[in-house]
Motif scaffolding. Structure first.
Motif, mmCIF file in Angstrom:
data_model
loop_
_atom_site.group_PDB
_atom_site.id
_atom_site.type_symbol
_atom_site.label_atom_id
_atom_site.label_comp_id
_atom_site.label_asym_id
_atom_site.label_seq_id
_atom_site.Cartn_x
_atom_site.Cartn_y
_atom_site.Cartn_z
ATOM 1 N N PRO A 1 0.807 -1.249 -0.042
ATOM 2 C CA PRO A 1 0.128 -0.088 -0.050
ATOM 3 C C PRO A 1 0.855 1.254 -0.053
ATOM 4 O O PRO A 1 0.401 2.162 0.827
ATOM 5 N N TYR A 2 2.023 1.386 -0.840
ATOM 6 C CA TYR A 2 2.843 2.368 -0.947
ATOM 7 C C TYR A 2 2.952 2.989 -2.549
ATOM 8 O O TYR A 2 2.712 2.037 -3.357
ATOM 9 N N PRO A 3 3.039 4.145 -2.564
ATOM 10 C CA PRO A 3 3.112 4.696 -3.994
ATOM 11 C C PRO A 3 4.378 4.163 -4.683
ATOM 12 O O PRO A 3 5.273 3.916 -4.152
ATOM 13 N N SER A 4 4.486 4.421 -6.064
ATOM 14 C CA SER A 4 5.845 4.191 -6.630
ATOM 15 C C SER A 4 6.655 4.950 -6.484
ATOM 16 O O SER A 4 6.522 6.160 -5.920
ATOM 17 N N ARG A 5 8.034 4.771 -6.539
ATOM 18 C CA ARG A 5 9.014 5.549 -6.096
ATOM 19 C C ARG A 5 9.151 6.234 -4.722
ATOM 20 O O ARG A 5 9.134 7.418 -4.553
ATOM 21 N N SER A 6 8.751 5.435 -3.898
ATOM 22 C CA SER A 6 8.739 5.870 -2.343
ATOM 23 C C SER A 6 10.220 5.805 -1.644
ATOM 24 O O SER A 6 10.136 6.316 -0.588
ATOM 25 N N PHE A 7 11.042 4.640 -2.017
ATOM 26 C CA PHE A 7 12.122 4.422 -0.853
ATOM 27 C C PHE A 7 13.362 4.479 -1.758
ATOM 28 O O PHE A 7 13.565 4.096 -2.912
ATOM 29 N N GLU A 8 14.369 5.011 -0.877
ATOM 30 C CA GLU A 8 15.688 5.259 -1.754
ATOM 31 C C GLU A 8 16.487 3.744 -1.363
ATOM 32 O O GLU A 8 17.308 3.430 -2.156
ATOM 33 N N PRO B 1 0.884 3.222 -11.593
ATOM 34 C CA PRO B 1 1.784 2.607 -10.674
ATOM 35 C C PRO B 1 1.379 2.932 -9.248
ATOM 36 O O PRO B 1 2.090 2.249 -8.280
ATOM 37 N N ASP B 2 0.675 4.005 -9.036
ATOM 38 C CA ASP B 2 0.265 4.475 -7.740
ATOM 39 C C ASP B 2 -1.078 4.027 -7.365
ATOM 40 O O ASP B 2 -1.580 4.263 -6.060
ATOM 41 N N ALA B 3 -1.941 3.347 -8.150
ATOM 42 C CA ALA B 3 -2.806 2.835 -7.701
ATOM 43 C C ALA B 3 -2.748 1.461 -7.096
ATOM 44 O O ALA B 3 -2.258 0.294 -7.839
ATOM 45 N N VAL B 4 -2.888 1.398 -5.699
ATOM 46 C CA VAL B 4 -2.258 0.067 -4.948
ATOM 47 C C VAL B 4 -3.437 -0.611 -4.030
ATOM 48 O O VAL B 4 -3.395 -1.770 -3.728
ATOM 49 N N TRP B 5 -4.348 0.198 -3.557
ATOM 50 C CA TRP B 5 -5.443 -0.488 -2.484
ATOM 51 C C TRP B 5 -6.247 -1.471 -3.136
ATOM 52 O O TRP B 5 -7.079 -1.598 -4.024
ATOM 53 N N GLY B 6 -5.903 -2.705 -2.877
ATOM 54 C CA GLY B 6 -6.624 -4.067 -3.276
ATOM 55 C C GLY B 6 -6.127 -4.490 -4.716
ATOM 56 O O GLY B 6 -6.805 -5.255 -5.293
ATOM 57 N N VAL B 7 -5.298 -3.820 -5.391
ATOM 58 C CA VAL B 7 -4.877 -4.038 -6.705
ATOM 59 C C VAL B 7 -3.646 -5.299 -6.759
ATOM 60 O O VAL B 7 -2.784 -5.171 -6.139
ATOM 61 N N ASN B 8 -4.078 -6.115 -7.788
ATOM 62 C CA ASN B 8 -2.899 -7.403 -7.881
ATOM 63 C C ASN B 8 -1.419 -6.649 -8.429
ATOM 64 O O ASN B 8 -1.825 -5.592 -9.056
ATOM 65 N N MET B 9 -0.517 -7.374 -7.945
ATOM 66 C CA MET B 9 0.572 -7.088 -8.529
ATOM 67 C C MET B 9 0.758 -7.605 -9.911
ATOM 68 O O MET B 9 0.009 -8.404 -10.362
ATOM 69 N N GLU B 10 1.736 -6.935 -10.671
ATOM 70 C CA GLU B 10 1.888 -7.178 -12.224
ATOM 71 C C GLU B 10 3.525 -7.623 -12.524
ATOM 72 O O GLU B 10 4.333 -7.091 -11.861
ATOM 73 N N ALA B 11 3.684 -8.769 -13.310
ATOM 74 C CA ALA B 11 5.060 -8.891 -13.397
ATOM 75 C C ALA B 11 5.536 -8.217 -14.554
ATOM 76 O O ALA B 11 5.967 -8.585 -15.515
ATOM 77 N N CYS B 12 5.788 -6.685 -14.410
ATOM 78 C CA CYS B 12 6.242 -5.938 -15.479
ATOM 79 C C CYS B 12 7.038 -4.658 -14.826
ATOM 80 O O CYS B 12 6.732 -4.495 -13.599
ATOM 81 N N ILE B 13 7.687 -4.091 -15.496
ATOM 82 C CA ILE B 13 8.690 -2.991 -14.936
ATOM 83 C C ILE B 13 7.997 -1.562 -15.177
ATOM 84 O O ILE B 13 7.547 -1.622 -16.236
ATOM 85 N N THR B 14 7.801 -0.832 -14.154
ATOM 86 C CA THR B 14 7.250 0.432 -14.262
ATOM 87 C C THR B 14 8.484 1.399 -14.651
ATOM 88 O O THR B 14 9.321 1.652 -14.097
ATOM 89 N N PRO B 15 8.257 1.801 -16.133
ATOM 90 C CA PRO B 15 9.247 2.844 -16.634
ATOM 91 C C PRO B 15 9.035 3.952 -15.902
ATOM 92 O O PRO B 15 7.700 4.538 -15.591
ATOM 93 N N TYR B 16 9.885 5.057 -16.167
ATOM 94 C CA TYR B 16 9.705 6.651 -15.660
ATOM 95 C C TYR B 16 8.848 7.165 -16.683
ATOM 96 O O TYR B 16 8.853 7.135 -17.871
#
Length: 652
Positions: free
Chosen positions: A315-322, A423-438
């Motif tokens: 439940p965290y948005p994309s690009r949140s952690f260093e 990439p920031d829609a996360v609540w109850g959303v299934n993971m996907e086996a793909c790379i999130t580009p910038y």
């Protein structure tokens, strides 16, 4: 007594509370019914025998099936009986029995404009059985078993959130365990907690050779060790910084490394020892065989959250952690085409690191070599590079640009996520086996574009533009909440010392300015962003703070008694519009709140009036007079210390 009001399915409180009270026994019940029959007219007396038979059958039903009626609330002596005989504790002394008269408020769960403070009647809440002193409603494996929910254990679905339907909710107050004490204050709590507060010592026995925790008399002590860092997390953290050539062996890299995700965190000693370097970690672990690890973390005053890398996005948005960290976290990173590692990739900032300490990084047996080879191949296709590798630890780094993704051979897996995927829609959303580009903007920026900490906290982050927010709006919001928090502390000051509060939750955090205003306090804040509003959580992470997405119509993913202060800004108004139960939210807030903890309500006057009706039943008390602030009213409550009569006997 109106017998028609008794309903097995509905658990009518009038009859149940009287029947379970020490003042309303089965004999009282029979005498009452007989007296009613005795006052009947002649035609009714003709049916006296039949009526007595009905009563006898009814009492027999209660005797045989009472356990199923009250089962969710009691075992042995009724927990509703505990509710009648509640005792409450002050800061140090046991005081008289609760004066709650057990009356039932007949009003609906909603509130209406202009309701005012007239006819405020306390509503009676039962007390859960002592077995439920650690209940986490949406992570209750007993519920999953009872409801026969079919889950795929191999992908950790049984550790994900599964909330009870309304008819299966307990709707009772969670009692503290026998002997519960006000938690030890920070920073002492980093190293020791009261054993009575979390009466589980199996981890101390199981991990005795790894220095996780040690039982010493009435306390549980945390030497700072872990599965991979027996000699202390502080030395391990310094070694990672040294591997990356950071100045002074400080992992914060002169303020450029601020937010960390520690997966499979144990009792969160890694996160605990990062705090002295001005690094804040979201320590994450499931409610698994090491059941109480997150409970210990929060009792210690360390930021932590119950969660698992399973089938749903974290439940965290994309690009949140260093930095993301895994030390012997026992996760199969190769499963399902690397989907779990791709979730870590989604969460890492451009140029972010993944520190991995595990046998695969150094062992030479056949199986570990196979895993290492396959994992190396996967991360290479993800465009990660080895930043450092030493002894038993490897640190990979994510690219800062899309160039590598574009240069891969056609058909290379994992593929890039679709352009319309959020990439920031996360609540109850299934993971996907793909790379999130910038995005094009981020790709041109060649990084996050964030200031170093602590300037990051008050500098307008680039992702403000995603919401159409201006820098001026951000600055005004920061200034406004600075003033509000100063007023809160003026109201709290008669009740708190400098170390009274540690774990704080902002239930509707918006841009995180409430937490930013607490920068000089020795606290940390779990910033919660409601799932159905603007997803401003990425702004919060860009400020160097942490938090999570949540739906306040459901229970939060934490243990009972884990937060010292809850801040609810218009949360009740929001969920009332969604026809969610306001009583359920109050009970949930009470579950999460530590005894002697505080609740700050900022909302409209009708909301404040509504909440006042439940204060006595919740064993809260107003800690200040209500304060008008524009269109909103502020009122602070404090949760009393109380024990059930059974727990009190055990304590004595």
């Amino acid at each position: 007594m109106d017998l028609d009001r008794f309903s097995v399915g509905g658990h009518s409180c009038d009859l149940i509370c009287k029947f379970s009270s020490t003042e309303w026994t089965r004999d009282h019940f029979v005498n009452h019914v007989v007296s009613v029959l005795g006052r009947s007219d002649g035609s009714q007396q003709k049916h006296l025998v039949a009526s007595i038979c009905v009563v006898a059958i009814f009492l027999g039903f209660l005797y045989v099936y009472g356990g199923s009626i009250f089962g969710s609330l009691s075992s042995g002596s009724s927990s509703l009986e505990h509710g009648i005989s509640l005792k409450r504790l002050g800061s140090s002394d046991l005081v008289a029995e609760d004066d709650n008269d057990g009356k039932q408020d007949e009003s609906s769960s909603g509130f209406k404009e202009g309701e005012g403070e007239t006819n405020i009647v306390p509503k009676s809440f039962p007390v859960c059985d002592d077995r439920h002193s650690e209940l986490i409603p949406c992570l209750d494996r007993n519920l999953i078993y009872q409801m026969r929910v079919k889950l795929e254990r191999s992908v950790m679905e049984h550790y994900e959130r599964h909330c009870p339907p309304a008819e299966r909710r307990y709707n009772c107050l969670i009692p503290p365990p026998p002997g519960y004490k006000v938690p030890i204050k920070w920073p002492q709590s980093r190293d020791e907690v009261w054993k009575a507060n979390i009466p589980h010592t199996h981890l101390a026995e199981e991990k005795s050779d790894q220095n996780w925790m040690v039982v010493k008399g009435e306390k549980i002590v945390f030497p700072g060790g872990g599965t991979h860092f027996h000699n202390g997390a502080d030395k391990y953290i310094a070694s990672i910084a040294n591997m990356l050539n950071f100045s002074n062996n400080n992992l914060n890299n002169e303020g450029r490394l601020r937010t960390v995700l520690d997966v499979g965190c144990g009792v969160a000693s890694f996160g605990a020892y990062l705090l002295s370097s001005d690094i804040i970690a979201m320590s994450l672990a499931p409610n698994d065989v090491h059941q109480n690890q997150i409970q210990f973390a929060l009792e210690r005053g360390i930021p932590a959250y119950l969660g698992v890398l399973g089938t749903k996005k974290l439940p965290y948005p994309s690009r949140s952690f260093e930095l993301a960290h895994c030390s012997r976290c026992r996760i199969d990173w190769l499963q399902r085409d690397g989907i779990l590692l791709l979730e870590i990739d989604r969460l890492l900032r451009p140029g972010g690191y993944f520190a991995y300490s595990s046998p695969e990084a150094y062992a030479q047996d056949e199986e570990d070599l196979r895993i290492w080879k396959e994992m190396s191949d996967l991360v290479e296709r993800m465009c990660w590079k080895i930043a450092a590798k030493r002894n038993q630890t490897v640190v990979w780094q994510k690219p800062t640009l899309n160039d590598c993704y574009m240069e891969r051979e056609p058909g290379t897996l994992p593929s890039l996520c679709q352009s319309d995927d959020d990439p920031d829609a996360v609540w109850g959303v299934n993971m996907e086996a793909c790379i999130t580009p910038y995005s094009d903007h981020d790709n041109r920026a060649k990084g996050s574009g964030l200031a170093a900490w602590p300037a990051r906290l008050t500098s307008p982050p680039p992702r403000l533009a995603d919401f159409g927010y201006s820098n001026e709006m951000f600055e005004k919001d920061t200034e406004q909440w600075q003033r509000r928090v100063e007023k809160y502390w003026d109201l709290l000051s008669p009740k708190i010392a400098s170390n009274t509060l540690r774990n704080i939750m902002d239930m509707k955090a918006n841009m995180g300015s409430f937490a930013a205003a607490l920068r000089d306090k020795n606290v940390w804040v779990m910033n919660v962003v409601p799932h159905d509003g603007p997803n401003t959580l990425k702004i919060i992470y860009d400020r160097g703070l942490i938090g999570t997405i949540h739906d306040w119509c459901e229970a939060f993913s934490t243990y009972p008694r884990t937060y010292d202060l809850l801040h609810a800004w218009t949360v009740f108004s929001d969920i009332e519009k969604r026809d969610c139960s306001l009583e359920d939210l109050l009970i949930e807030m009470d579950r999460v709140l530590r005894p002697t903890g505080f609740v700050i309500i900022r909302d409209k006057q009708p909301v404040i009036d509504f909440i006042k009706k439940y204060v006595s039943a919740l064993h809260w008390e107003a800690s200040s007079d209500s304060v008008q602030d524009g269109n909103e009213v502020v009122l602070i409550f404090q949760k009393k210390m109380w024990l059930t009569s059974e727990s009190f006997r055990d304590t004595e």
